[in-house]
Design an enzyme around this catalytic site. Structure first.
Site, short mmCIF file in Angstrom:
data_model
loop_
_atom_site.label_atom_id
_atom_site.label_comp_id
_atom_site.label_asym_id
_atom_site.label_seq_id
_atom_site.Cartn_x
_atom_site.Cartn_y
_atom_site.Cartn_z
N SER A 1 -3.98 1.55 -0.44
CA SER A 1 -3.69 2.39 0.72
C SER A 1 -4.93 3.10 1.19
O SER A 1 -5.78 3.51 0.39
CB SER A 1 -2.62 3.43 0.35
N PRO B 1 0.84 -1.21 0.00
CA PRO B 1 0.00 0.00 0.00
C PRO B 1 0.87 1.25 0.00
O PRO B 1 1.74 1.42 0.84
CB PRO B 1 -0.77 -0.11 1.32
N GLY C 1 6.82 -1.45 -2.85
CA GLY C 1 6.18 -0.14 -2.72
C GLY C 1 6.65 0.81 -3.79
O GLY C 1 5.97 1.02 -4.81
N ARG D 1 10.12 13.25 8.14
CA ARG D 1 10.78 13.09 6.85
C ARG D 1 11.37 14.43 6.40
O ARG D 1 10.64 15.35 6.03
CB ARG D 1 9.79 12.53 5.84
N VAL E 1 12.92 -4.61 -1.76
CA VAL E 1 12.88 -5.68 -2.78
C VAL E 1 12.95 -5.03 -4.17
O VAL E 1 12.05 -4.29 -4.56
CB VAL E 1 11.59 -6.52 -2.65
N ARG E 2 14.03 -5.25 -4.88
CA ARG E 2 14.23 -4.62 -6.20
C ARG E 2 14.65 -5.61 -7.28
O ARG E 2 14.74 -5.25 -8.45
CB ARG E 2 15.32 -3.53 -6.11
N ARG F 1 10.36 4.85 6.34
CA ARG F 1 9.69 6.15 6.44
C ARG F 1 9.19 6.47 7.83
O ARG F 1 8.71 7.57 8.08
CB ARG F 1 8.50 6.18 5.46
N HIS G 1 8.12 0.05 6.95
CA HIS G 1 7.42 1.10 6.22
C HIS G 1 8.36 1.76 5.19
O HIS G 1 8.30 2.96 4.93
CB HIS G 1 6.91 2.16 7.22
C1 FMN Z 1 5.25 7.01 -1.02
C2 FMN Z 1 4.90 5.94 -0.04
C3 FMN Z 1 3.66 5.95 0.57
C4 FMN Z 1 3.31 4.96 1.47
N1 FMN Z 1 2.07 4.95 2.00
C5 FMN Z 1 1.71 3.96 2.83
C6 FMN Z 1 0.40 3.91 3.34
O1 FMN Z 1 -0.45 4.71 3.02
N2 FMN Z 1 0.11 2.91 4.20
C7 FMN Z 1 1.03 1.96 4.57
O2 FMN Z 1 0.72 1.08 5.36
N3 FMN Z 1 2.27 1.98 4.08
C8 FMN Z 1 2.64 2.95 3.22
N4 FMN Z 1 3.89 2.96 2.71
C9 FMN Z 1 4.83 1.87 3.03
C10 FMN Z 1 4.74 0.73 2.01
O3 FMN Z 1 3.54 0.01 2.18
C11 FMN Z 1 5.89 -0.28 2.16
O4 FMN Z 1 6.00 -0.67 3.50
C12 FMN Z 1 7.23 0.25 1.68
O5 FMN Z 1 7.10 1.14 0.62
C13 FMN Z 1 8.10 -0.93 1.25
O6 FMN Z 1 9.34 -0.53 0.90
P1 FMN Z 1 9.84 -0.31 -0.64
O7 FMN Z 1 9.29 1.00 -1.06
O8 FMN Z 1 11.32 -0.31 -0.45
O9 FMN Z 1 9.37 -1.47 -1.48
C14 FMN Z 1 4.26 3.95 1.80
C15 FMN Z 1 5.51 3.94 1.19
C16 FMN Z 1 5.84 4.92 0.27
C17 FMN Z 1 7.20 4.86 -0.39
O1 173 Z 2 2.43 6.01 5.14
C1 173 Z 2 3.18 6.71 4.53
O2 173 Z 2 4.38 6.42 4.37
C2 173 Z 2 2.74 7.94 3.95
O3 173 Z 2 3.54 8.52 3.30
C3 173 Z 2 1.39 8.49 4.13
C4 173 Z 2 1.17 9.78 3.72
C5 173 Z 2 -0.08 10.36 3.90
C6 173 Z 2 -1.11 9.64 4.45
C7 173 Z 2 -0.89 8.35 4.84
C8 173 Z 2 0.36 7.78 4.68
#
Ligand code: FMN
Ligand code: 173
Length: 344
Positions: free
Chosen positions: A106, A77, A296, A162, A276-277, A245, A242
């Site tokens: 998401s 997501p 992600g 961030r 994971v790439r 993040r 995450h």
């Molecule tokens: C731009 C962005 C937005 C994300 N938003 C959410 C989110 O809304 N909810 C959530 O559970 N995780 C969120 N994540 C975390 C991703 O689900 C995931 O854990 C992460 O991107 C995995 O790492 P990767 O980007 O290296 O594949 C977000 C990640 C990114 C990069």
């Molecule tokens: O979860 C996240 O990483 C994320 O960036 C996000 C941003 C706005 C709303 C919810 C999640």
């Protein structure tokens, strides 16, 4: 330009995105140590392939919660897909459907869940349980109509700090874009997503009791939490920081995986995301006991590169790389991806 790896897709995406939006997608918390370590930790693993197994053409299919997927790579997501491409989450879902995998939608999606579901894709819904329990319950009801699992993110009692977003002044979506699943159908007003520091195990019990959907916890890194999740009847765990993040200096996802797999001891599926790439990264995670992985940022880069087609490309590159690596390891199926294939 021919794109031969996820790295090429990321380069193309960077060129296309507004810099502040690129930073939002690419960035992590604090010094971005965990963000970098998710990748660096995969880089350290080496494989010890088997030969002469007469394995034939590899079959990477997996079954999760009673449904068969084309392979062990799912879509994590991620927020705000319309910042990457005007079609947003609908394009992502179409690509997931074409690839025969699951898209986790998401909570911060910029298209309504019903529109995303109309693509016919297999969807899971990611939830940040909101302090307003009635609202949370109404979201779960919507998810039940459109999705086959609920992914509860438990690593976000507060949003991570961030630096890139703070520097860029990126706080919210530009006018015209919104978190469509938080829009009140009567007033048309969109609620803010609340990160709830009071969330506890009782809330997980209540969610489970209120839905027939399988419930996965996303963002577990500690084996004691994994044990508690199993004891409470949770259906699956996603080992994740995450994407670096949230808590900087958190352990790399792949480094946290073995202890969680040990604690769960095969009782429920353990998935992983973060860094994971490559097909060999997928193979490494499965050899360490993951049932599947999620990606992600690569999906965002695919979207920014070329919408639905770009996401399809990302998913098929990973699929090709994985089946190639399986063949080179003498693995016929994912069941053959065992710990002994890893050196050390
Ligand atoms: C731009 C962005 C937005 C994300 N938003 C959410 C989110 O809304 N909810 C959530 O559970 N995780 C969120 N994540 C975390 C991703 O689900 C995931 O854990 C992460 O991107 C995995 O790492 P990767 O980007 O290296 O594949 C977000 C990640 C990114 C990069
Ligand atoms: O979860 C996240 O990483 C994320 O960036 C996000 C941003 C706005 C709303 C919810 C999640």
């Amino acid at each position: 330009m021919t794109l031969v790896s996820l790295r090429d897709v990321a380069v193309s995406a960077r060129r296309r995105l507004v810099p502040a939006h690129y930073d939002f997608f690419a960035g992590g918390a604090g010094e971005e140590r965990t963000l970098r370590d998710n990748r660096a930790a995969f880089d350290r693993w080496r494989l010890r392939p088997r030969v002469l197994r007469a394995a034939g053409v590899p079959d990477p299919r997996v079954e999760l919660f009673g449904t068969e997927l084309s392979g062990p790579v799912l879509i994590a997501p991620t927020a705000f897909h319309r910042l990457a491409h005007p079609d947003g989450e609908v394009a992502t879902a179409r690509a997931a459907r074409a690839a025969g995998t699951v898209m986790t939608v998401s909570m911060a999606a910029t298209r309504p869940l019903e529109q995303i579901a109309a693509t016919g894709a297999r969807l899971w819904f990611q939830l940040y349980p909101q302090p307003d329990r009635d609202f949370t319950a109404s979201l779960v009801k919507r998810a039940e109509r459109a999705c086959t699992a609920l992914v509860v993110s438990v690593d976000s009692p507060v949003l991570g700090r961030r630096a890139r977003d703070l520097r860029n002044g990126f706080l919210d979506l530009p006018p015209g874009l919104a978190c469509e699943n938080l829009r009140d159908p009567v007033t048309g007003k969109v609620r803010d997503i609340v990160m709830d520091p009071s969330l506890g195990w009782d809330d997980i019990d209540r969610l489970r009791a209120g839905t027939g959907l399988p419930v996965l916890l996303k963002g577990v890194l500690h084996p004691a939490d994994a044990r508690e999740a199993v004891a409470r009847g949770v259906d699956g765990i996603i080992v994740s920081n995450h994407g670096g993040r949230q808590l900087d200096n958190a352990v790399a996802a792949i480094d946290a995986l073995p202890a969680v797999v040990g604690a769960v001891d095969g009782r429920i599926p353990v998935l992983l995301d973060g860094g994971v790439r490559r097909g060999t990264d997928v193979l490494t995670a499965l050899a360490l006991g993951a049932s599947a992985v999620l990606v992600g940022r690569p999906v965002i880069w695919g979207l920014a590169h070329d919408g639905e087609a770009g996401v399809r490309q990302v998913l098929s590159l990973l699929h090709e790389e994985l089946t190639g690596a399986m063949a080179l390891c003498g693995a016929a199926t994912v069941a053959d991806l065992t710990r002994d294939l890893l050196a050390a």
